[in-house]
Design a protein around this motif. Structure first.
Motif, short mmCIF file in Angstrom:
data_model
loop_
_atom_site.label_atom_id
_atom_site.label_comp_id
_atom_site.label_asym_id
_atom_site.label_seq_id
_atom_site.Cartn_x
_atom_site.Cartn_y
_atom_site.Cartn_z
N ARG A 100 0.82 -1.21 0.00
CA ARG A 100 0.00 0.00 0.00
C ARG A 100 0.86 1.26 0.00
O ARG A 100 0.40 2.32 -0.40
N LYS A 101 2.12 1.15 0.40
CA LYS A 101 3.01 2.31 0.45
C LYS A 101 3.77 2.53 -0.86
O LYS A 101 4.47 3.51 -1.01
N ILE A 102 3.65 1.61 -1.81
CA ILE A 102 4.36 1.72 -3.08
C ILE A 102 3.49 2.48 -4.08
O ILE A 102 2.32 2.17 -4.26
N ASP A 103 4.07 3.48 -4.72
CA ASP A 103 3.36 4.24 -5.75
C ASP A 103 3.59 3.55 -7.08
O ASP A 103 4.65 3.66 -7.68
N PHE A 104 2.59 2.81 -7.55
CA PHE A 104 2.71 2.08 -8.81
C PHE A 104 2.41 2.96 -10.01
O PHE A 104 2.56 2.52 -11.14
N GLY A 105 1.97 4.17 -9.79
CA GLY A 105 1.74 5.10 -10.89
C GLY A 105 0.44 4.84 -11.61
O GLY A 105 -0.46 4.17 -11.11
N ASN A 106 0.36 5.38 -12.81
CA ASN A 106 -0.84 5.26 -13.64
C ASN A 106 -0.62 4.22 -14.73
O ASN A 106 0.50 3.80 -14.98
N THR A 107 -1.69 3.85 -15.40
CA THR A 107 -1.57 2.81 -16.43
C THR A 107 -0.99 3.33 -17.73
O THR A 107 -0.49 2.55 -18.54
N ASP A 108 -1.03 4.66 -17.95
CA ASP A 108 -0.43 5.19 -19.17
C ASP A 108 0.52 6.33 -18.83
O ASP A 108 0.36 7.04 -17.85
N ALA A 109 1.53 6.48 -19.65
CA ALA A 109 2.60 7.45 -19.39
C ALA A 109 2.11 8.89 -19.49
O ALA A 109 2.62 9.76 -18.79
N GLN A 110 1.13 9.16 -20.33
CA GLN A 110 0.65 10.54 -20.47
C GLN A 110 0.00 11.02 -19.17
O GLN A 110 0.29 12.11 -18.69
N THR A 111 -0.85 10.20 -18.59
CA THR A 111 -1.48 10.56 -17.32
C THR A 111 -0.43 10.66 -16.22
O THR A 111 -0.46 11.57 -15.40
N GLU A 112 0.51 9.75 -16.22
CA GLU A 112 1.55 9.77 -15.21
C GLU A 112 2.43 11.01 -15.33
O GLU A 112 2.84 11.59 -14.32
N SER A 113 2.71 11.45 -16.54
CA SER A 113 3.53 12.65 -16.72
C SER A 113 2.83 13.88 -16.18
O SER A 113 3.48 14.83 -15.75
N GLN A 114 1.51 13.87 -16.17
CA GLN A 114 0.74 14.99 -15.62
C GLN A 114 0.62 14.89 -14.10
O GLN A 114 0.71 15.89 -13.40
N ASN A 115 0.40 13.69 -13.59
CA ASN A 115 0.14 13.50 -12.16
C ASN A 115 1.39 13.30 -11.31
O ASN A 115 1.42 13.72 -10.16
N ASN A 116 2.38 12.62 -11.86
CA ASN A 116 3.56 12.29 -11.07
C ASN A 116 4.77 12.12 -12.00
O ASN A 116 5.27 11.01 -12.18
#
Length: 53
Positions: free
Chosen positions: A5-21
């Protein structure tokens, strides 16, 4: 024991991840055998797959 639960696995796509994290795109993996250096500076390499491949 690992608390997943403490691991940030990110988002399923790189575009969303580049915006969020965006730092997770660079720091979100462990380069065990220096593949990044070989990819960027080597002469022969193919990367095919979804984010994280």
């Amino acid at each position: 024991m690992i608390d997943y639960r403490k691991i940030d696995f990110g988002n399923t796509d790189a575009q969303t991840e580049s915006q969020n994290n965006p730092k997770l795109l660079i720091e979100g993996y462990y380069d065990l055998e220096n593949w990044t250096e070989r990819l960027l500076n080597g002469s022969t390499f193919l990367v095919l797959g979804y984010k994280g491949s």
